[in-house]
Design a protein around this motif. Structure first.
Motif, PDB file in Angstrom:
ATOM      1  N   ALA A 229       0.848  -1.201   0.000  1.00  0.00           N
ATOM      2  CA  ALA A 229       0.000   0.000   0.000  1.00  0.00           C
ATOM      3  C   ALA A 229       0.881   1.248   0.000  1.00  0.00           C
ATOM      4  CB  ALA A 229      -0.908  -0.005   1.233  1.00  0.00           C
TER       5      ALA A 229
ATOM      6  N   ASP B  70       0.692   5.051   0.295  1.00  0.00           N
ATOM      7  CA  ASP B  70      -0.286   6.043   0.753  1.00  0.00           C
ATOM      8  C   ASP B  70       0.241   7.480   0.748  1.00  0.00           C
ATOM      9  OD1 ASP B  70      -2.750   4.640   1.460  1.00  0.00           O
ATOM     10  OD2 ASP B  70      -1.509   3.558   2.898  1.00  0.00           O
TER      11      ASP B  70
ATOM     12  N   GLU C  93      -0.828  -1.188  -4.444  1.00  0.00           N
ATOM     13  CA  GLU C  93      -2.016  -0.386  -4.108  1.00  0.00           C
ATOM     14  C   GLU C  93      -1.703   1.087  -4.246  1.00  0.00           C
ATOM     15  OE1 GLU C  93      -3.763  -1.031  -0.187  1.00  0.00           O
ATOM     16  OE2 GLU C  93      -4.233   1.115  -0.079  1.00  0.00           O
TER      17      GLU C  93
ATOM     18  N   ASP D 104      -7.312   2.294  -4.577  1.00  0.00           N
ATOM     19  CA  ASP D 104      -8.035   2.330  -3.293  1.00  0.00           C
ATOM     20  C   ASP D 104      -8.944   3.562  -3.242  1.00  0.00           C
ATOM     21  OD1 ASP D 104      -8.903   1.629  -0.798  1.00  0.00           O
ATOM     22  OD2 ASP D 104      -7.076   2.235   0.248  1.00  0.00           O
TER      23      ASP D 104
ATOM     24  N   LYS E 169     -12.031   3.648  -2.253  1.00  0.00           N
ATOM     25  CA  LYS E 169     -13.012   3.619  -1.147  1.00  0.00           C
ATOM     26  C   LYS E 169     -14.320   4.292  -1.583  1.00  0.00           C
ATOM     27  CE  LYS E 169      -9.865   3.310   2.849  1.00  0.00           C
ATOM     28  NZ  LYS E 169      -8.499   3.555   2.373  1.00  0.00           N
TER      29      LYS E 169
ATOM     30  N   HIS F 238     -10.244  -4.378   7.506  1.00  0.00           N
ATOM     31  CA  HIS F 238      -9.384  -3.198   7.538  1.00  0.00           C
ATOM     32  C   HIS F 238      -9.513  -2.438   8.852  1.00  0.00           C
ATOM     33  CE1 HIS F 238      -8.184   0.876   5.561  1.00  0.00           C
ATOM     34  NE2 HIS F 238      -7.216   0.387   6.320  1.00  0.00           N
ATOM     35  N   THR F 239      -8.419  -2.367   9.578  1.00  0.00           N
ATOM     36  CA  THR F 239      -8.321  -1.459  10.722  1.00  0.00           C
ATOM     37  C   THR F 239      -7.578  -0.220  10.223  1.00  0.00           C
ATOM     38  OG1 THR F 239      -8.225  -3.323  12.250  1.00  0.00           O
ATOM     39  CG2 THR F 239      -7.454  -1.194  13.075  1.00  0.00           C
TER      40      THR F 239
ATOM     41  N   GLN G  16      -5.804   2.335  14.275  1.00  0.00           N
ATOM     42  CA  GLN G  16      -4.511   1.779  14.711  1.00  0.00           C
ATOM     43  C   GLN G  16      -3.879   2.679  15.768  1.00  0.00           C
ATOM     44  OE1 GLN G  16      -1.743   0.842  11.437  1.00  0.00           O
ATOM     45  NE2 GLN G  16      -3.532   0.557  10.138  1.00  0.00           N
TER      46      GLN G  16
ATOM     47  N   ALA H 157      -5.859  -5.733   6.085  1.00  0.00           N
ATOM     48  CA  ALA H 157      -4.944  -4.602   6.219  1.00  0.00           C
ATOM     49  C   ALA H 157      -5.118  -3.953   7.576  1.00  0.00           C
ATOM     50  CB  ALA H 157      -5.233  -3.555   5.138  1.00  0.00           C
ATOM     51  N   GLY H 158      -4.050  -3.337   8.018  1.00  0.00           N
ATOM     52  CA  GLY H 158      -4.131  -2.530   9.241  1.00  0.00           C
ATOM     53  C   GLY H 158      -2.917  -2.698  10.129  1.00  0.00           C
ATOM     54  N   GLY H 159      -1.810  -2.061   9.700  1.00  0.00           N
ATOM     55  CA  GLY H 159      -0.617  -2.037  10.550  1.00  0.00           C
ATOM     56  C   GLY H 159       0.144  -3.346  10.602  1.00  0.00           C
ATOM     57  N   ILE H 160      -0.032  -4.201   9.586  1.00  0.00           N
ATOM     58  CA  ILE H 160       0.674  -5.497   9.581  1.00  0.00           C
ATOM     59  C   ILE H 160       2.148  -5.269   9.242  1.00  0.00           C
ATOM     60  CG2 ILE H 160       0.767  -7.778   8.470  1.00  0.00           C
ATOM     61  CD1 ILE H 160      -2.299  -7.375   7.900  1.00  0.00           C
TER      62      ILE H 160
ATOM     63  N   ILE I  95      -2.125  -7.255   3.046  1.00  0.00           N
ATOM     64  CA  ILE I  95      -1.830  -5.868   2.638  1.00  0.00           C
ATOM     65  C   ILE I  95      -0.900  -5.228   3.670  1.00  0.00           C
ATOM     66  CG2 ILE I  95      -2.821  -3.617   2.084  1.00  0.00           C
ATOM     67  CD1 ILE I  95      -5.550  -5.143   1.672  1.00  0.00           C
ATOM     68  N   VAL I  96       0.193  -4.663   3.184  1.00  0.00           N
ATOM     69  CA  VAL I  96       1.141  -3.997   4.088  1.00  0.00           C
ATOM     70  C   VAL I  96       1.505  -2.629   3.508  1.00  0.00           C
ATOM     71  CG1 VAL I  96       3.370  -4.107   5.253  1.00  0.00           C
ATOM     72  CG2 VAL I  96       2.096  -6.230   4.814  1.00  0.00           C
ATOM     73  N   GLY I  97       1.349  -1.599   4.339  1.00  0.00           N
ATOM     74  CA  GLY I  97       1.710  -0.247   3.920  1.00  0.00           C
ATOM     75  C   GLY I  97       2.898   0.267   4.688  1.00  0.00           C
ATOM     76  N   SER I  98       2.610   0.993   5.765  1.00  0.00           N
ATOM     77  CA  SER I  98       3.663   1.738   6.457  1.00  0.00           C
ATOM     78  C   SER I  98       4.812   0.890   6.987  1.00  0.00           C
ATOM     79  CB  SER I  98       3.052   2.570   7.588  1.00  0.00           C
ATOM     80  OG  SER I  98       2.196   1.760   8.355  1.00  0.00           O
TER      81      SER I  98
HETATM   82  O1  LIG Z   1      -6.096   1.794   3.308  1.00  0.00           O
HETATM   83  C1  LIG Z   1      -5.230   2.232   4.039  1.00  0.00           C
HETATM   84  C2  LIG Z   1      -5.499   3.377   4.916  1.00  0.00           C
HETATM   85  O2  LIG Z   1      -6.843   3.760   4.836  1.00  0.00           O
HETATM   86  C3  LIG Z   1      -3.870   1.617   4.046  1.00  0.00           C
HETATM   87  O3  LIG Z   1      -3.387   1.557   2.744  1.00  0.00           O
HETATM   88  C4  LIG Z   1      -3.881   0.230   4.653  1.00  0.00           C
HETATM   89  O4  LIG Z   1      -4.364   0.309   5.979  1.00  0.00           O
HETATM   90  C5  LIG Z   1      -2.496  -0.407   4.679  1.00  0.00           C
HETATM   91  O5  LIG Z   1      -1.582   0.429   5.320  1.00  0.00           O
HETATM   92  P1  LIG Z   1      -0.953   0.093   6.772  1.00  0.00           P
HETATM   93  O6  LIG Z   1      -0.250  -1.238   6.630  1.00  0.00           O
HETATM   94  O7  LIG Z   1       0.005   1.226   7.028  1.00  0.00           O
HETATM   95  O8  LIG Z   1      -2.094   0.021   7.734  1.00  0.00           O
END
Ligand SMILES: O=C(CO)[C@H](O)[C@H](O)COP(=O)(O)O
Length: 212
Positions: A6, A8, A30, A59, A61, A134-135, A140, A165-168, A185-188
């Motif tokens: 992800a 962002d 993403e 994304d 939404k 999704h968290t 988070q 997804a959510g802070g994984i 799903i992994v973002g930050s």
């Molecule tokens: O959709 C999102 C925020 O609305 C993020 O892309 C998703 O939560 C993944 O990011 P993270 O791993 O940092 O939580």
């Protein structure tokens, strides 16, 4: 199981350079909500051009005008588009019908859905391709994580594919992998890591050691 990166909070060119550093570990890119608010669906088009072998998720939404908004991203080359589960089922239906026309898939983001089993059934009734636990970032920050919702999701989903997804991060990935979602799903954890490639590889290694 696929790994979705992800993106962002980076401008377009920086995001493209960043993705090149980690692309061998990921399957889906993403274009995150803040990113697409900043750059528009043009970011989808640019990423499809730069990474033709990768799948792209827009994304968006979506909350209303499902068919119309989904088509904006599908026309730009998205393989997946997100719609919010909290919206009217008619909006989700519009997204699904449009994605089917393009032979692509809709991901229903279940953020803030209070009755997950009932919503999963409703989404499966309109043939949503994915339901996604999704968290959100704000949740988070208040100490919440998606693991319990993923357990509910895997217990109640019969046909749709599942993402989470959510802070994984590499620290927590194993417990999610053990529940065998279709997409992790992994973002930050990757985008803000001191060594993004090492973090992406660590998560990939956990996934490859788990069920595929
Ligand atoms: O959709 C999102 C925020 O609305 C993020 O892309 C998703 O939560 C993944 O990011 P993270 O791993 O940092 O939580």
């Amino acid at each position: 199981m696929k790994l979705q990166l992800a993106l962002d909070d980076m401008p377009l060119q920086e995001a493209i350079s960043f993705t090149k550093k980690v692309e061998k570990y990921i399957d889906v890119i993403e274009i995150g909500t803040p990113f697409i608010i900043d750059e528009g669906v043009n970011a989808v088009r640019e990423f499809k051009k730069e990474f033709p072998a990768k799948e792209i998720l827009a994304d968006l939404k979506i909350m209303d005008a499902g068919a119309y908004e989904a088509e904006l991203a599908l026309k730009a080359g998205a393989d997946y588009v997100t719609v919010l589960g909290v919206t009217d089922v008619l909006t989700v239906k519009g997204c699904v019908e449009m994605a089917d026309k393009y032979n692509k898939e809709i991901v229903v983001d279940m953020i803030c859905v209070s009755d997950l089993p009932a919503k999963i059934k409703e989404m499966e009734d309109v043939k949503a391709h994915f339901v996604s636990v999704h968290t959100g970032a704000d949740q988070q920050a208040a100490g919440r994580e998606p693991i319990e919702d993923l357990k509910i999701m895997t217990a109640h989903t019969k046909k749709a594919k599942i993402s989470v997804a959510g802070g994984i991060s590499s620290r927590t990935a194993q417990m999610y992998v053990d529940l065998n979602p279709d997409i992790l799903i992994v973002g930050s954890a990757i985008t803000h890591a001191d060594d993004p490639a090492a973090e992406a590889k660590a998560i990939r290694d956990i996934m490859d050691g788990g069920k595929k």
